[in-house]
Design a protein around this motif. Structure first.
Motif, PDB file in Angstrom:
ATOM      1  N   LEU A  90      30.695  35.137  39.751  1.00  9.09           N
ATOM      2  CA  LEU A  90      31.620  34.972  40.869  1.00  9.09           C
ATOM      3  C   LEU A  90      30.901  35.130  42.208  1.00  9.09           C
ATOM      4  O   LEU A  90      31.144  34.372  43.159  1.00  9.09           O
ATOM      5  N   LEU A  91      30.001  36.124  42.296  1.00  2.30           N
ATOM      6  CA  LEU A  91      29.290  36.358  43.555  1.00  2.30           C
ATOM      7  C   LEU A  91      28.348  35.219  43.897  1.00  2.30           C
ATOM      8  O   LEU A  91      28.183  34.871  45.079  1.00  2.30           O
ATOM      9  N   LYS A  92      27.724  34.642  42.880  1.00  6.55           N
ATOM     10  CA  LYS A  92      26.774  33.562  43.128  1.00  6.55           C
ATOM     11  C   LYS A  92      27.429  32.179  43.114  1.00  6.55           C
ATOM     12  O   LYS A  92      26.762  31.173  43.372  1.00  6.55           O
ATOM     13  N   GLY A  93      28.729  32.134  42.800  1.00  6.54           N
ATOM     14  CA  GLY A  93      29.429  30.852  42.763  1.00  6.54           C
ATOM     15  C   GLY A  93      29.175  30.068  41.504  1.00  6.54           C
ATOM     16  O   GLY A  93      29.436  28.847  41.472  1.00  6.54           O
ATOM     17  N   ASN A  94      28.697  30.693  40.450  1.00  3.48           N
ATOM     18  CA  ASN A  94      28.408  30.018  39.176  1.00  3.48           C
ATOM     19  C   ASN A  94      29.529  30.318  38.194  1.00  3.48           C
ATOM     20  O   ASN A  94      29.490  31.287  37.435  1.00  3.48           O
ATOM     21  N   LEU A  95      30.567  29.532  38.211  1.00  8.20           N
ATOM     22  CA  LEU A  95      31.687  29.698  37.283  1.00  8.20           C
ATOM     23  C   LEU A  95      31.630  28.609  36.216  1.00  8.20           C
ATOM     24  O   LEU A  95      31.257  27.465  36.501  1.00  8.20           O
ATOM     25  N   GLU A  96      32.011  28.995  34.977  1.00  7.89           N
ATOM     26  CA  GLU A  96      32.015  28.028  33.876  1.00  7.89           C
ATOM     27  C   GLU A  96      33.177  27.055  34.059  1.00  7.89           C
ATOM     28  O   GLU A  96      34.331  27.472  34.176  1.00  7.89           O
ATOM     29  N   GLN A  97      32.827  25.777  34.072  1.00 10.77           N
ATOM     30  CA  GLN A  97      33.841  24.745  34.332  1.00 10.77           C
ATOM     31  C   GLN A  97      34.731  24.491  33.123  1.00 10.77           C
ATOM     32  O   GLN A  97      35.859  24.034  33.271  1.00 10.77           O
ATOM     33  N   ASP A  98      34.218  24.788  31.922  1.00 12.91           N
ATOM     34  CA  ASP A  98      34.985  24.465  30.715  1.00 12.91           C
ATOM     35  C   ASP A  98      36.087  25.476  30.433  1.00 12.91           C
ATOM     36  O   ASP A  98      37.005  25.186  29.655  1.00 12.91           O
ATOM     37  N   ILE A  99      35.983  26.664  31.003  1.00 15.14           N
ATOM     38  CA  ILE A  99      36.960  27.714  30.715  1.00 15.14           C
ATOM     39  C   ILE A  99      37.782  27.959  31.970  1.00 15.14           C
ATOM     40  O   ILE A  99      37.218  28.183  33.051  1.00 15.14           O
ATOM     41  N   PRO A 100      39.108  27.924  31.858  1.00 15.08           N
ATOM     42  CA  PRO A 100      39.950  28.197  33.030  1.00 15.08           C
ATOM     43  C   PRO A 100      39.655  29.587  33.582  1.00 15.08           C
ATOM     44  O   PRO A 100      39.378  30.534  32.836  1.00 15.08           O
ATOM     45  N   VAL A 101      39.727  29.700  34.915  1.00 19.56           N
ATOM     46  CA  VAL A 101      39.388  30.970  35.567  1.00 19.56           C
ATOM     47  C   VAL A 101      40.336  32.082  35.147  1.00 19.56           C
ATOM     48  O   VAL A 101      39.918  33.225  34.906  1.00 19.56           O
ATOM     49  N   HIS A 102      41.641  31.762  35.021  1.00 17.93           N
ATOM     50  CA  HIS A 102      42.588  32.818  34.693  1.00 17.93           C
ATOM     51  C   HIS A 102      42.341  33.385  33.291  1.00 17.93           C
ATOM     52  O   HIS A 102      42.568  34.572  33.033  1.00 17.93           O
ATOM     53  N   GLU A 103      41.839  32.515  32.359  1.00 21.58           N
ATOM     54  CA  GLU A 103      41.512  33.017  31.028  1.00 21.58           C
ATOM     55  C   GLU A 103      40.288  33.946  31.086  1.00 21.58           C
ATOM     56  O   GLU A 103      40.241  34.971  30.392  1.00 21.58           O
ATOM     57  N   SER A 104      39.310  33.593  31.894  1.00 17.62           N
ATOM     58  CA  SER A 104      38.129  34.462  32.033  1.00 17.62           C
ATOM     59  C   SER A 104      38.516  35.803  32.635  1.00 17.62           C
ATOM     60  O   SER A 104      38.037  36.867  32.197  1.00 17.62           O
ATOM     61  N   LEU A 105      39.392  35.760  33.652  1.00 20.36           N
ATOM     62  CA  LEU A 105      39.827  37.014  34.257  1.00 20.36           C
ATOM     63  C   LEU A 105      40.566  37.893  33.249  1.00 20.36           C
ATOM     64  O   LEU A 105      40.351  39.113  33.173  1.00 20.36           O
ATOM     65  N   SER A 106      41.444  37.280  32.463  1.00 26.44           N
ATOM     66  CA  SER A 106      42.201  38.043  31.463  1.00 26.44           C
ATOM     67  C   SER A 106      41.287  38.592  30.374  1.00 26.44           C
ATOM     68  O   SER A 106      41.460  39.731  29.923  1.00 26.44           O
TER      69      SER A 106
END
Length: 771
Positions: free
Chosen positions: A384-400
């Motif tokens: 999150l800090l470096k702006g490298n988020l996985e595009q294949d997985i929704p963000v809300h699922e990663s947060l949960s």
């Protein structure tokens, strides 16, 4: 699986059950033993009580009779004829003989008044006359009739009678012709108005058989009376005095103990007379107790035998019945799970191993997930800090998945850099384990401070702790300042840890976190200019346009040349003043950028290196670069403040070295420091800094020079000097460990104990015990 092959195996559950059942069987046996012991005690107490009551009766009768005799002695003392003869002296006249006859008749009357009295003698000191109920004699003839246990000749006897006041009991043996009998002699002075005149002494003789007449008849019981002078007053049933029969042996008013009489153990009950202090003792053979306990002993043996017989049968039957379900369960595991049961092993252990193997994989997977949970969560936060988020997985699922709950779409980033580890830092170096511990503490403190009103998620980024700050309500930048202040203050108060904190601006949505992180990095980079320990906000940094317009820093060539000249002459005061002026002039420039600050640092470092190289190349001197390691020290600095400190430190050492060379002192530094430490080891503030101030040398230079000259670390030498004196004080055994610690310079006894054990291998208390 055969029962008869398992029952003798010590590891089998059968053996455990058998031991348990046998232990249960031992309970009634132990209870029987306790009952037997209690019964013995009851019988013993009853016998002792009976003997004590008998002794009390005898004591009461004897004390009453003795009291009557003492009253009778008072009555005789008041007799006119008895008192009239006291002043009579030798030779006696016919009237005196007549008076003696009357006195003898009176004594005969008094004798019949008490059945315990065997004879009464009245001794007149003035005329050396002894009157009895039968005849008249003198003190010498009376002495020949007596065989007292404490009489040591006639002189002692005469001295006893001539005492100013006599009142005592004495065991004697009366000799009347060829016959003799044991008796007790009671001697009592006849009271006179004038104590200086020669008086008279009444002597009452009592047979010991009459004293013991009130004792109940018993063939096996022996009785003895013992006075305060450890003399046998009267005995019954004793041929000779036992060794234990001493007055000091019978402590207390009454009691019971066991002794040995003629090779036979006896139980001795005793009581003490309140009137005379005599000990009344009754001795009965101990075997009499066994006679009374024979029936109880038979009952105990019978109950133990029945318990073992019936309990053994019941134990055998229940062992077989209880083992069958376990046996079936083991066979089922062996057949279905493919786990073989080795003969001779424990059944419960086999079942436990089988169940453990069944759940082993699941527990291992859970454990691995738990071990890496924090690392996985930290990796996500770093993305999150470096702006490298996985595009294949929704963000809300990663947060949960990482248990991250957001309160609002507004974020900021705080970076925490540890400048000094405080209590976790020893001298210069820090243990890697302590670094991890400090980072863990910092992470928890930050989350705790933020968690009161907002949400915070902390992770490690490039040796710094990065916190994603999620606002709950509002977007007040001052709340970020408050969090930074609270964290800094808490760590400084509790751990003496110094922090530099950088704060980004406020951004919206998750994708703005990367921009906030870059702003926090830029603010942290400005630490080079403002120094460590500050709170740097991104919105307070000088703008790029203002920095571009400034475009320069103050360090002209003539100032540099002047600095070089002062250094070469060893003038620390003037050269340090120039450096401080350069730094102060540039620090006052509010728009000094980070790149310009780095250029200034490199420029100053270059000047120092060029100057030291020129100084080291002169003559045959050792290279200053090799001596002070300035390159590593200068380029290890992260801020202009640190650079200034190192430059001044190196400058001071260089100037000191130049001055020392010029003075050509013949006393090595190591010898001076050794003498100073030995003279001041008792000071609790004795350390490298104090010694450096004493000799005008920086602590780091002092440590290196002392190590080079003596081969020993200065801190270790101080500790050993103190401990040598402490060992001398510990050997004297006169001071406490706290006092010794203070005398050798340790204000904290824990530091003293830890240092003593480090060098001596044992604690001061143990060393003191060995001495």
């Amino acid at each position: 699986m055969k029962f008869n092959r398992i029952r003798f195996n010590k590891r089998s559950v059968m053996f455990t059950w058998f031991t348990s059942y046998i232990s249960v069987l031992l309970v009634p046996i132990i209870i029987s033993g306790i009952l037997y012991a209690a019964s013995w005690h009851v019988v013993e107490s009853e016998v002792n009580r009976a003997n004590t009551n008998a002794l009390k009766q005898m004591e009461l009768a004897i004390d009453n009779s003795l009291g009557g005799i003492e009253r009778l002695s008072l009555e005789i003392s008041l007799n006119k004829e008895v008192n009239a003869f006291i002043n009579t002296a030798q030779p006696l006249t016919d009237n005196d003989y007549y008076d003696l006859v009357n006195i003898s008749n009176d004594l005969r009357v008094y004798q019949t008044a008490n059945e315990f009295i065997e004879q009464i003698y009245l001794y007149y000191k003035n005329s050396d006359t002894v009157i009895s109920t039968r005849n008249r004699t003198d003190s010498r003839q009376l002495f020949q009739m007596l065989d007292g246990q404490t009489l040591k000749g006639y002189d002692a006897w005469k001295s006893f009678l001539d005492n100013r006041y006599v009142h005592s009991y004495m065991p004697v043996t009366i000799q009347e012709g060829d016959n003799g009998y044991k008796a007790v002699l009671f001697a009592k002075s006849v009271s006179l108005a004038n104590r200086d005149q020669p008086g008279a002494v009444l002597l009452f003789v009592m047979r010991d058989t009459k004293l013991l007449a009130n004792l109940p008849p018993s063939e096996a019981t022996s009785v003895a009376l013992l006075d305060k002078e450890n003399r046998l007053v009267a005995t019954s049933g004793l041929e000779q005095r036992p060794e234990f029969l001493t007055y000091d042996k019978f402590t207390g008013e009454n009691g019971l103990f066991y002794g040995d009489v003629a090779g036979e153990q006896v139980a001795v009950s005793y009581t003490t007379s309140a009137r005379t202090g005599w000990k009344y003792m009754s001795m009965i053979p101990a075997e009499r107790f066994d006679d009374k306990m024979k029936y109880m002993k038979r009952l105990v043996y019978a109950s133990i035998g029945l318990s073992l017989l019936l309990g053994g049968v019941v134990t055998f039957l229940f062992l077989r019945k209880n083992y069958n379900p376990i046996n079936l369960l083991i066979r089922s595991f062996s057949m279905k799970a493919g786990i073989s049961f080795a003969e001779g092993t424990n059944e419960y252990g086999f079942l436990q191993d089988a169940l453990n193997n069944t759940f082993a994989e699941k527990e291992q997977v859970d454990r691995r997930l738990h071990q890496h949970r924090d690392a996985i969560r930290s990796h996500f936060l770093q993305g999150l800090l470096k702006g490298n988020l996985e595009q294949d997985i929704p963000v809300h699922e990663s947060l949960s998945a990482h248990d991250i709950q957001l309160s609002s779409p507004h974020f900021a980033v705080l970076l925490f850099h540890i400048d000094h580890f405080g209590k976790f830092q020893d001298d210069v170096t820090v243990d890697p384990q302590k670094v991890k511990l400090m980072q863990f503490i910092l992470m928890n403190v930050v989350e705790e401070v933020i968690g009161g009103q907002h949400r915070g998620f902390v992770t490690e980024m490039d040796d710094m702790q990065a916190c994603i700050f999620n606002f709950s309500t509002g977007q007040d930048p001052e709340e970020l300042q408050q969090v930074a202040d609270q964290v800094k203050l808490f760590l400084l108060d509790h751990f003496h840890v110094h922090l530099t904190v950088s704060i980004s601006g406020i951004h919206t949505e998750l994708f703005g976190i990367a921009g906030a992180y870059q702003e926090a990095l830029s603010a942290m980079a400005y630490r080079l200019v403002v120094g460590g320990g500050a709170i740097i906000r991104y919105d307070e940094l000088p703008s790029s346009e203002a920095a571009h317009q400034a475009g320069n820093y103050y360090y002209p060539l003539h100032v540099e040349q002047q600095l070089i000249n002062f250094v070469k002459t060893g003038d620390y005061e003037k050269s340090s003043a120039i450096i401080e002026q350069i730094i102060e002039t540039n620090a006052s420039n509010a728009v000094l950028s980070v790149p310009l600050g780095k250029c200034l640092m490199f420029d100053l470092a270059s000047t120092m290196l060029k100057t030291m190289n020129e100084i080291g190349s002169q003559g045959n001197k050792t290279s200053f670069i090799e001596q002070f390691h300035p390159v590593e020290r200068l380029f290890a600095c992260e801020t202009m403040k640190e650079m200034t400190g190192e430059i001044l430190s190196i400058l001071e050492q260089v100037c000191q070295s130049i001055q020392a060379e010029r003075k050509q002192e013949h006393s090595p530094l190591g010898e001076l420091v050794i003498s100073f430490v030995k003279a001041n080891y008792a000071e609790d503030n004795l350390n490298i800094s104090m010694i450096g101030e004493k000799f005008g040398i920086t602590p780091s230079y002092l440590s290196k020079q002392f190590k080079a000259q003596t081969g020993d670390a200065l801190l270790d030498f101080i500790s050993r000097t103190r401990l040598e004196e402490a060992k001398k004080l510990l050997s004297e055994q006169s001071l406490s460990i706290m006092e010794i610690a203070r005398k050798v310079g340790y204000a904290d006894i824990n530091t003293f104990n830890r240092t003593f054990k480090k060098f001596e291998g044992i604690t001061p208390g143990k060393y003191k015990e060995l001495k």
